[in-house]
Motif scaffolding. Structure first.
Motif, PDB file in Angstrom:
ATOM      1  N   VAL A  45     123.842  77.360   2.446  1.00 34.43           N
ATOM      2  CA  VAL A  45     123.503  77.692   2.002  1.00 34.43           C
ATOM      3  C   VAL A  45     122.293  76.548   1.178  1.00 34.43           C
ATOM      4  CG1 VAL A  45     124.337  77.920  -0.391  1.00 34.43           C
ATOM      5  CG2 VAL A  45     125.740  79.039   1.085  1.00 34.43           C
ATOM      6  N   LEU A  46     120.916  76.908   0.812  1.00 37.44           N
ATOM      7  CA  LEU A  46     120.170  75.991   0.443  1.00 37.44           C
ATOM      8  C   LEU A  46     120.397  76.106  -1.762  1.00 37.44           C
ATOM      9  CD1 LEU A  46     117.377  76.884   1.629  1.00 37.44           C
ATOM     10  CD2 LEU A  46     119.006  75.508   2.735  1.00 37.44           C
ATOM     11  N   LEU A  47     121.343  74.684  -1.794  1.00 41.44           N
ATOM     12  CA  LEU A  47     121.607  74.996  -2.929  1.00 41.44           C
ATOM     13  C   LEU A  47     120.542  74.456  -3.691  1.00 41.44           C
ATOM     14  CD1 LEU A  47     124.667  72.819  -2.765  1.00 41.44           C
ATOM     15  CD2 LEU A  47     124.132  74.957  -3.030  1.00 41.44           C
ATOM     16  N   GLY A  48     120.562  75.352  -5.339  1.00 46.89           N
ATOM     17  CA  GLY A  48     119.243  74.772  -5.944  1.00 46.89           C
ATOM     18  C   GLY A  48     118.787  76.071  -6.936  1.00 46.89           C
ATOM     19  N   ALA A  49     118.065  74.943  -8.164  1.00 46.10           N
ATOM     20  CA  ALA A  49     117.238  76.775  -8.788  1.00 46.10           C
ATOM     21  C   ALA A  49     116.186  76.498  -8.280  1.00 46.10           C
ATOM     22  CB  ALA A  49     117.321  76.321 -10.178  1.00 46.10           C
ATOM     23  N   GLU A  50     115.947  75.682  -7.688  1.00 39.65           N
ATOM     24  CA  GLU A  50     114.198  75.518  -6.843  1.00 39.65           C
ATOM     25  C   GLU A  50     114.671  76.659  -5.996  1.00 39.65           C
ATOM     26  OE1 GLU A  50     111.956  72.140  -5.575  1.00 39.65           O
ATOM     27  OE2 GLU A  50     111.488  72.154  -7.929  1.00 39.65           O
ATOM     28  N   VAL A  89     116.333  79.294  -4.988  1.00 41.75           N
ATOM     29  CA  VAL A  89     116.319  80.419  -5.530  1.00 41.75           C
ATOM     30  C   VAL A  89     115.176  80.877  -6.114  1.00 41.75           C
ATOM     31  CG1 VAL A  89     117.284  81.660  -7.334  1.00 41.75           C
ATOM     32  CG2 VAL A  89     118.992  80.340  -6.811  1.00 41.75           C
ATOM     33  N   ALA A  90     114.767  80.724  -7.372  1.00 41.03           N
ATOM     34  CA  ALA A  90     113.302  80.693  -6.944  1.00 41.03           C
ATOM     35  C   ALA A  90     112.166  80.938  -6.084  1.00 41.03           C
ATOM     36  CB  ALA A  90     112.620  79.515  -8.084  1.00 41.03           C
ATOM     37  N   GLU A  91     112.596  80.200  -5.104  1.00 38.05           N
ATOM     38  CA  GLU A  91     111.222  80.604  -3.673  1.00 38.05           C
ATOM     39  C   GLU A  91     111.906  81.256  -2.937  1.00 38.05           C
ATOM     40  OE1 GLU A  91     110.264  76.015  -2.186  1.00 38.05           O
ATOM     41  OE2 GLU A  91     109.816  75.674  -4.293  1.00 38.05           O
ATOM     42  N   ARG A  92     113.258  80.944  -2.600  1.00 37.98           N
ATOM     43  CA  ARG A  92     113.839  82.696  -1.420  1.00 37.98           C
ATOM     44  C   ARG A  92     114.066  83.563  -2.154  1.00 37.98           C
ATOM     45  NH1 ARG A  92     114.439  79.144   3.691  1.00 37.98           N
ATOM     46  NH2 ARG A  92     112.664  77.221   3.266  1.00 37.98           N
ATOM     47  N   GLY A  93     114.751  82.987  -3.138  1.00 39.56           N
ATOM     48  CA  GLY A  93     115.840  84.504  -3.400  1.00 39.56           C
ATOM     49  C   GLY A  93     115.315  85.378  -3.300  1.00 39.56           C
ATOM     50  N   ALA A  94     114.207  85.538  -3.434  1.00 42.07           N
ATOM     51  CA  ALA A  94     113.294  86.893  -3.346  1.00 42.07           C
ATOM     52  C   ALA A  94     112.749  87.503  -1.765  1.00 42.07           C
ATOM     53  CB  ALA A  94     112.115  87.487  -4.321  1.00 42.07           C
ATOM     54  N   TRP A  95     112.861  86.888  -0.809  1.00 44.96           N
ATOM     55  CA  TRP A  95     112.683  86.733   0.622  1.00 44.96           C
ATOM     56  C   TRP A  95     113.716  88.083   0.965  1.00 44.96           C
ATOM     57  CZ3 TRP A  95     112.539  80.873   3.336  1.00 44.96           C
ATOM     58  CH2 TRP A  95     110.920  80.484   3.152  1.00 44.96           C
ATOM     59  N   LYS A  96     112.425  88.303   2.052  1.00 44.92           N
ATOM     60  CA  LYS A  96     113.227  89.563   2.808  1.00 44.92           C
ATOM     61  C   LYS A  96     114.448  89.090   3.679  1.00 44.92           C
ATOM     62  CE  LYS A  96     112.310  93.820   5.957  1.00 44.92           C
ATOM     63  NZ  LYS A  96     111.721  94.330   6.486  1.00 44.92           N
ATOM     64  N   VAL A 123     120.882  85.607  -3.001  1.00 42.24           N
ATOM     65  CA  VAL A 123     121.412  85.029  -4.654  1.00 42.24           C
ATOM     66  C   VAL A 123     122.937  84.478  -4.138  1.00 42.24           C
ATOM     67  CG1 VAL A 123     120.591  84.056  -6.501  1.00 42.24           C
ATOM     68  CG2 VAL A 123     118.630  85.052  -5.354  1.00 42.24           C
ATOM     69  N   ILE A 124     123.167  82.890  -4.199  1.00 46.20           N
ATOM     70  CA  ILE A 124     124.879  83.467  -4.477  1.00 46.20           C
ATOM     71  C   ILE A 124     124.808  82.592  -6.114  1.00 46.20           C
ATOM     72  CG2 ILE A 124     127.316  82.539  -4.314  1.00 46.20           C
ATOM     73  CD1 ILE A 124     125.882  82.589  -0.878  1.00 46.20           C
ATOM     74  N   GLU A 125     125.613  82.995  -7.212  1.00 44.57           N
ATOM     75  CA  GLU A 125     125.543  82.541  -8.218  1.00 44.57           C
ATOM     76  C   GLU A 125     125.824  81.518  -8.312  1.00 44.57           C
ATOM     77  OE1 GLU A 125     123.201  83.586 -10.482  1.00 44.57           O
ATOM     78  OE2 GLU A 125     122.655  85.590  -9.142  1.00 44.57           O
ATOM     79  N   ASP A 126     126.983  81.415  -7.169  1.00 44.48           N
ATOM     80  CA  ASP A 126     127.739  79.780  -7.936  1.00 44.48           C
ATOM     81  C   ASP A 126     128.184  80.086  -6.241  1.00 44.48           C
ATOM     82  OD1 ASP A 126     129.266  77.959  -8.481  1.00 44.48           O
ATOM     83  OD2 ASP A 126     130.969  79.528  -9.236  1.00 44.48           O
ATOM     84  N   ALA A 127     127.453  78.669  -5.673  1.00 44.95           N
ATOM     85  CA  ALA A 127     127.358  78.208  -4.794  1.00 44.95           C
ATOM     86  C   ALA A 127     128.220  77.786  -3.834  1.00 44.95           C
ATOM     87  CB  ALA A 127     125.911  78.133  -3.408  1.00 44.95           C
ATOM     88  N   GLY A 147     130.756  76.370  -6.985  1.00 38.08           N
ATOM     89  CA  GLY A 147     132.865  76.157  -7.061  1.00 38.08           C
ATOM     90  C   GLY A 147     131.932  75.442  -8.419  1.00 38.08           C
ATOM     91  N   ALA A 148     131.195  74.983  -8.598  1.00 40.41           N
ATOM     92  CA  ALA A 148     130.311  74.192 -10.186  1.00 40.41           C
ATOM     93  C   ALA A 148     130.014  74.706 -10.678  1.00 40.41           C
ATOM     94  CB  ALA A 148     130.262  72.562  -9.782  1.00 40.41           C
ATOM     95  N   GLY A 149     129.286  76.606 -10.825  1.00 39.43           N
ATOM     96  CA  GLY A 149     128.508  76.546 -11.135  1.00 39.43           C
ATOM     97  C   GLY A 149     126.986  76.578 -10.743  1.00 39.43           C
ATOM     98  N   THR A 150     126.738  76.018  -9.330  1.00 42.35           N
ATOM     99  CA  THR A 150     125.076  75.901  -8.607  1.00 42.35           C
ATOM    100  C   THR A 150     124.750  76.796  -8.375  1.00 42.35           C
ATOM    101  OG1 THR A 150     125.140  73.583  -8.565  1.00 42.35           O
ATOM    102  CG2 THR A 150     123.513  74.211  -7.165  1.00 42.35           C
ATOM    103  N   PRO A 151     123.490  77.353  -8.279  1.00 42.84           N
ATOM    104  CA  PRO A 151     123.080  78.527  -7.821  1.00 42.84           C
ATOM    105  C   PRO A 151     122.238  78.006  -6.619  1.00 42.84           C
ATOM    106  CG  PRO A 151     121.540  78.180  -8.658  1.00 42.84           C
ATOM    107  CD  PRO A 151     122.960  77.129  -9.947  1.00 42.84           C
ATOM    108  N   GLY A 152     122.391  78.708  -5.477  1.00 44.32           N
ATOM    109  CA  GLY A 152     121.707  78.108  -3.817  1.00 44.32           C
ATOM    110  C   GLY A 152     121.638  79.659  -4.067  1.00 44.32           C
ATOM    111  N   VAL A 153     120.525  80.251  -2.369  1.00 41.86           N
ATOM    112  CA  VAL A 153     120.524  80.974  -1.483  1.00 41.86           C
ATOM    113  C   VAL A 153     121.162  81.293  -0.086  1.00 41.86           C
ATOM    114  CG1 VAL A 153     118.824  82.043  -2.681  1.00 41.86           C
ATOM    115  CG2 VAL A 153     118.016  79.995  -1.289  1.00 41.86           C
ATOM    116  N   CYS A 154     121.228  82.086   0.547  1.00 37.70           N
ATOM    117  CA  CYS A 154     121.514  82.357   2.008  1.00 37.70           C
ATOM    118  C   CYS A 154     120.909  83.284   3.167  1.00 37.70           C
ATOM    119  CB  CYS A 154     123.030  81.926   2.316  1.00 37.70           C
ATOM    120  SG  CYS A 154     123.621  82.906   2.226  1.00 37.70           S
ATOM    121  N   ALA A 155     120.869  83.316   4.345  1.00 35.72           N
ATOM    122  CA  ALA A 155     120.359  84.315   4.784  1.00 35.72           C
ATOM    123  C   ALA A 155     121.525  86.114   4.506  1.00 35.72           C
ATOM    124  CB  ALA A 155     120.360  83.947   6.393  1.00 35.72           C
ATOM    125  N   ASP A 156     121.028  86.947   4.159  1.00 32.46           N
ATOM    126  CA  ASP A 156     121.547  87.481   4.457  1.00 32.46           C
ATOM    127  C   ASP A 156     121.620  88.658   5.172  1.00 32.46           C
ATOM    128  OD1 ASP A 156     122.993  90.118   3.338  1.00 32.46           O
ATOM    129  OD2 ASP A 156     121.559  90.087   1.820  1.00 32.46           O
TER     130      ASP A 156
END
Length: 302
Positions: free
Chosen positions: A69-74, A76-83, A87-91, A93-102
């Motif tokens: 999981v890549l943490l942070g709003a950046e 999510v903004a950069e990779r959240g729409a990648w195929k 997006v994980i809203e609370d990656a 457990g402290a409210g930080t969003p993140g993205v990971c391979a689906d």
């Protein structure tokens, strides 16, 4: 929601990894872009960009692989729409969003490719290697060039057309790789002891084959983002070195490009070819095992 199976990377960590990967690949991609812009092809170095479908920009793009999981709003903004990312809203457990391979979406969309790639990789790893082919596939592609010409028309044949034909006719040819066999000249096709097809590919590929080992790069990038770009880069770099050796053992004269020939028409050249071939097979076996390991960790293969 955090999971014990996920690895969390803070922004400074994944940014550093992203930059390091781009820099690593730019050693190969930037000279290719410059050659392409200048319309100056290279008979060895261009192959991995013209034969395989991954573009230089795609090769430079970093993917961490499944379970990271890549943490942070950046992120999510950069990779959240990648195929095949989610997006994980609370990656953390402290409210930080993140993205990971689906991986689940990837498995649904690419099921047939994953199954085919898995069959190729598992089957190749299970078979003994053939170390008596001596790179004759390249010679078979130029057989009877007096009739058909050659694929690389700007390169001279080291032994000339007649001398190249004599080498082909003096050897038994047993190429197992369909994507090499399909470029044989028409007269060379019946000289091959096997008749590889796309349908029999999963039954014939073996770990001594230079092209099967170069194709580890293809399977790795086709499995992005479920596998890591680090592994793709290692497969690319192996393929880069295999390609050089493949062309050194070919019938082409590459002296003007700085490559000494491996004279497979002579006993010393055959021995040199086999030694290099075995070394590449050992490297490829390790990468193949790692690729299968990443697929299994991701749950894409049993």
């Amino acid at each position: 929601m955090p999971s014990a199976t996920l690895t969390l990377l803070a922004p400074e960590q994944w940014r550093a990894a992203e930059a390091a990967h781009a820099e690593r690949m730019a050693v190969f991609t930037q000279p290719y872009r410059e050659r392409r812009s200048a319309a100056k092809p290279h008979p060895v170095h261009d192959f991995l960009f013209t034969y395989y479908s991954l573009t230089p920009g795609q090769l430079e793009r970093w993917h961490p692989g499944a379970g990271v999981v890549l943490l942070g709003a950046e992120a999510v903004a950069e990779r959240g729409a990648w195929k095949h990312y989610r997006v994980i809203e609370d990656a953390d457990g402290a409210g930080t969003p993140g993205v990971c391979a689906d991986v689940e979406a990837f498995a649904r969309d690419r099921a047939s490719m994953v199954s085919f790639a898995g069959a190729i990789l598992v089957g190749t790893a299970a078979r003994p290697g053939n170390f008596a082919c001596f790179g004759l596939h390249e010679w078979a592609m130029t057989y009877r060039s007096d009739v058909h010409g050659v694929r690389h028309a700007y390169l001279p044949l080291r032994l000339g057309a007649a001398g190249t034909d004599e080498v082909v006719e003096a050897h038994q040819i047993r190429c197992t790789h369909f994507d090499a066999f399909r470029f044989y000249s028409p007269e060379a096709v019946p000289l091959n002891q096997l008749k590889p097809t796309r349908e029999t590919q999963r039954d014939l590929e073996q770990p001594g084959c230079l092209h099967a080992n170069m194709d580890l790069y293809k399977w790795a990038y086709k499995l992005l983002p479920a596998v890591s770009s680090e592994l793709v880069a290692e497969c690319f770099e192996l393929s880069w070195r295999v390609r050089a050796m493949d062309m050194q053992a070919s019938p082409y004269d590459l002296a003007d490009w700085g490559y000494e020939p491996i004279r497979i028409e002579e006993p010393e050249g055959k021995a040199a070819y086999v030694a290099a071939q075995r070394g590449f097979a050992e490297e490829a076996a390790e990468l193949r095992a790692r690729l299968l390991g990443e697929l299994r960790t991701a749950g894409l293969l049993p």
